[in-house]
Design a protein around this motif. Structure first.
Motif, PDB file in Angstrom:
ATOM      1  N   SER A  42       0.950  -1.122   0.071  1.00 36.26           N
ATOM      2  CA  SER A  42       0.056   0.029   0.095  1.00 36.26           C
ATOM      3  C   SER A  42       0.718   1.311   0.022  1.00 36.26           C
ATOM      4  O   SER A  42       0.396   2.205  -0.579  1.00 36.26           O
ATOM      5  CB  SER A  42      -0.943   0.102   1.137  1.00 36.26           C
ATOM      6  N   THR A  45       4.643   3.184  -4.439  1.00 39.34           N
ATOM      7  CA  THR A  45       4.199   3.116  -5.578  1.00 39.34           C
ATOM      8  C   THR A  45       5.112   2.909  -6.814  1.00 39.34           C
ATOM      9  O   THR A  45       6.453   3.137  -6.464  1.00 39.34           O
ATOM     10  CB  THR A  45       3.671   4.637  -5.925  1.00 39.34           C
ATOM     11  N   ASN A  48       1.482  -0.280  -5.499  1.00 37.38           N
ATOM     12  CA  ASN A  48       0.426  -0.160  -4.779  1.00 37.38           C
ATOM     13  C   ASN A  48      -0.938   0.307  -5.775  1.00 37.38           C
ATOM     14  O   ASN A  48      -1.855   0.475  -5.433  1.00 37.38           O
ATOM     15  CB  ASN A  48       0.400   1.102  -3.636  1.00 37.38           C
ATOM     16  N   HIS A  49      -0.728   0.117  -7.168  1.00 40.76           N
ATOM     17  CA  HIS A  49      -1.695   0.566  -8.027  1.00 40.76           C
ATOM     18  C   HIS A  49      -2.425  -0.805  -8.584  1.00 40.76           C
ATOM     19  O   HIS A  49      -1.753  -1.788  -9.180  1.00 40.76           O
ATOM     20  CB  HIS A  49      -1.204   1.364  -9.136  1.00 40.76           C
ATOM     21  N   ALA A 551      -6.135   6.237  -1.422  1.00 43.98           N
ATOM     22  CA  ALA A 551      -5.094   7.030  -2.425  1.00 43.98           C
ATOM     23  C   ALA A 551      -4.776   8.166  -1.695  1.00 43.98           C
ATOM     24  O   ALA A 551      -5.866   9.108  -1.323  1.00 43.98           O
ATOM     25  CB  ALA A 551      -5.675   6.986  -3.819  1.00 43.98           C
ATOM     26  N   MET A 583       1.525   6.866  -0.075  1.00 50.03           N
ATOM     27  CA  MET A 583       0.437   6.384  -0.507  1.00 50.03           C
ATOM     28  C   MET A 583      -0.097   6.861  -1.740  1.00 50.03           C
ATOM     29  O   MET A 583      -1.605   6.539  -1.845  1.00 50.03           O
ATOM     30  CB  MET A 583      -0.620   6.639   0.669  1.00 50.03           C
ATOM     31  N   ASN A 586      -2.534   4.581  -4.674  1.00 50.17           N
ATOM     32  CA  ASN A 586      -2.806   3.396  -3.858  1.00 50.17           C
ATOM     33  C   ASN A 586      -4.308   3.163  -4.096  1.00 50.17           C
ATOM     34  O   ASN A 586      -5.223   3.496  -3.273  1.00 50.17           O
ATOM     35  CB  ASN A 586      -2.711   3.682  -2.363  1.00 50.17           C
ATOM     36  N   ASP A 588      -7.193   0.073  -5.267  1.00 51.03           N
ATOM     37  CA  ASP A 588      -7.615  -1.218  -5.004  1.00 51.03           C
ATOM     38  C   ASP A 588      -8.692  -1.829  -5.639  1.00 51.03           C
ATOM     39  O   ASP A 588      -9.698  -1.165  -6.214  1.00 51.03           O
ATOM     40  CB  ASP A 588      -7.688  -1.309  -3.409  1.00 51.03           C
TER      41      ASP A 588
END
Length: 595
Positions: A42, A45, A48-49, A551, A583, A586, A588
């Motif tokens: 998370s 980057t 986390n994408h 995010a 973050m 981020n 999901d």
């Protein structure tokens, strides 16, 4: 790297909060929302994408769901030099996979995201010179070993498993996962397994169980659906479907549709050439036959106007195959917004022959503005989230799976539409029942501006569901400081005599801010993807969407976006999100179920 634990959130409070907008049944419905991409980091980057999720249900074991999505968890942490000097956090290494997969064995209330082995950059330092290594991956297995890399745009389906006497549910179930695929070294498209720049790869897994889905050896090596593409071809936005009703004479047959952009994707003139391609497998995905079903020319004035894309494909209980797509208008000829059309093709012989397209109705693409830096249609403001396929059809059919019993063969179509004008976009549905099409009808909540929508209808045609993801702020233009709130929503309706009744609100997701999103490869633009998915069984509905609740909005990124917009080009140096805003980006994959 920070690892997230499995999370699921009962949505009783959410349903109660919107009870005033829902039919009485909604207050009695307990839904569960849960994180699907449970094993990806998370706070790093671009790993986390995630975006562009797909969903399928096993009609034979309706508590089993499979999801796919674009997954960046195997990428290396964002290198400073690449971010600041090129405006991108995706530096490879070459050959890493981008196709995530997850399974649920409790009707979508909780999820497993397996870890396999393959080529990865997750253990690289943030240095673009890192070539990667063989190790743990959170994407589809066996691509590296096959000289390939999975490249996202997921599509999933579940059908019967073939056996010595043909297809039968008694043999168990087969999971199909179609995705874009490249050669492991994409710089040499003529020297690998895939002839073009991208192809369609199909992975398969039989009889999914909690233990089998975590075993790499349960997966078969990927098969290329179209092996005769030219070296300049670029396949895009495919969908896969397995005929899952045993009443069908083509029970078990598998279909993949896609748009095939040719001539190195230069689209000259206009989108030329870009036909719709359909690949058909009669043997469980081992061998495929491919047909071109539309003309390649897309000059804006021909029989397919500016081309057809965003295909979706399904079957009835009698084996009729329906393929839908959006026929686009050329904005250079008609201006913005364009008014595309939903078109339908049919095959009555298992995909061997296809009818000419039937134009069903015109739609209005939610594109009032094109970003001057990115050159894409954007929804919420400049540097915003793109809407390329917002108005494309998403379709489901009440085919009575797994046996065909109780099938009404009603068809439901859903999409995001801007016919009511800017800041008044709606999620729309239309349905085919009792010998004719009905609607379109708006189903989104007041204040929501849907970007992508998808429907599902129960196998017996008595319940309908629509999921959409929507921004709730008006068009922001060049304003980079005001929030751009966004969330996912699930609604449902009982169906009587083919028509959906009052729409109940099953779930309203918490807000995220689109300014905290991006596609991994371009810090300038926001991104939450090009589609959402829903499924329905005889007893429940479920859906997936890209969620931005976690995010982080990065002030340095917003300033960079503002500077780039003012300059009309990327105003480098860009910020380094890995250091300044870990973050950021981020997003999901989340699911909601009424099961």
């Amino acid at each position: 790297m920070t690892r997230r634990l499995l999370r699921s959130v009962p949505a009783v409070a959410v349903v109660a909060a919107v009870a005033a907008l829902a039919a009485p049944v909604a207050a009695q419905t307990v839904t569960t929302a849960s994180l699907v991409s449970v094993t990806t980091p998370s706070a790093s980057t671009p790993e986390n994408h995630q975006n562009e999720p797909a969903l399928a249900v096993d009609a034979h074991q309706p508590n089993v769901l499979v999801a796919g999505w674009n997954e960046w968890g195997d990428a290396m942490p964002c290198p400073q030099q690449t971010a600041t000097q090129a405006g991108t956090c995706f530096a490879g290494p070459a050959g890493i996979g981008l196709s995530g997969v997850g399974f649920s064995f409790d009707s979508g209330r909780s999820w497993v995201q397996p870890t396999y082995t393959g080529w990865t950059g997750r253990n690289c330092p943030p240095d673009p010179s890192c070539a990667g290594q063989f190790g743990p991956i959170v994407t589809l297995p066996w691509y590296y070993e096959s000289g390939l890399s999975s490249s996202g745009d997921p599509a999933v389906a579940v059908g019967p498993r073939p056996g010595p006497n043909g297809f039968s549910w008694a043999n168990g179930s087969r999971v199909y996962y179609a995705n874009l695929v490249e050669n492991f070294n994409p710089a040499f498209p003529s020297h690998g397994v895939v002839r073009g720049f991208t192809g369609i790869g199909v992975s398969r897994l039989d009889n999914p169980t909690p233990s089998r889905v975590t075993d790499k050896n349960s997966w078969m090596r990927p098969v290329i659906a179209n092996t005769h593409a030219s070296q300049t071809a670029f396949e895009d936005k495919e969908q896969i479907w397995a005929d899952n009703a045993s009443s069908s004479p083509y029970f078990g047959r598998t279909y993949v549709c896609s748009a095939q952009f040719r001539s190195v994707g230069k689209h000259l003139p206009a989108n030329f050439p870009a036909p719709i391609i359909v690949s058909v497998s009669p043997d469980g995905g081992t061998t495929w036959t491919t047909k071109q079903i539309t003309p390649a020319g897309t000059t804006g004035r021909g029989p397919t106007e500016w081309g057809i894309s965003g295909c979706t494909i399904r079957t009835t209980s009698t084996g009729v195959v329906y393929l839908f797509g959006e026929m686009f208008q050329n904005p250079a000829l008609v201006g913005l917004p364009t008014h595309g059309a939903h078109v339908m093709f049919a095959s009555y012989d298992g995909g061997m022959h296809w009818t000419k397209p039937t134009v069903l109705w015109r739609v209005t693409d939610p594109c009032f503005f094109v970003d001057p830096v990115e050159g894409r249609c954007v929804m919420d403001g400049y540097a915003g989230a793109r809407t390329d396929l917002s108005a494309a059809p998403s379709v489901d059919i009440a085919n009575g799976a797994p046996t065909g019993a109780g099938a009404t063969n009603e068809i439901v179509d859903a999409w995001a539409d801007a016919s009511a004008g800017l800041n008044n976009e709606h999620a729309m549905v239309a349905w085919y029942a009792n010998g004719g099409w009905h609607g379109p009808s708006a189903v989104s909540l007041p204040g929501d501006r849907p970007m992508y929508a998808a429907p599902a209808i129960s196998p017996t045609g008595d319940s309908m569901y629509v999921v959409y993801e929507a921004v709730t702020s008006p068009w922001r233009g060049a304003d980079m400081t005001s929030p751009r709130p966004y969330h996912g929503v699930l609604r449902s309706a009982a169906v009587t005599d083919g028509a959906p009744g009052g729409w109940a609100t099953n779930y309203v997701g918490p807000f995220g801010d689109l300014r905290g999103t991006y596609p991994g490869h371009d810090i300038y633009q926001e991104r939450i993807g090009d589609y959402v998915y829903a499924v329905a069984t005889r007893t429940y509905g479920a859906a997936v969407w890209t969620d931005a609740r976690s995010a982080e909005v990065c002030p340095a990124v917003q300033q960079y976006r503002a500077n780039s917009l003012a300059a009309g080009t990327l105003a480098l140096p860009a910020p380094w999100p890995l250091f300044q805003c870990p973050m950021f980006g981020n997003t999901d994959t989340w699911a909601v179920t009424t099961g």
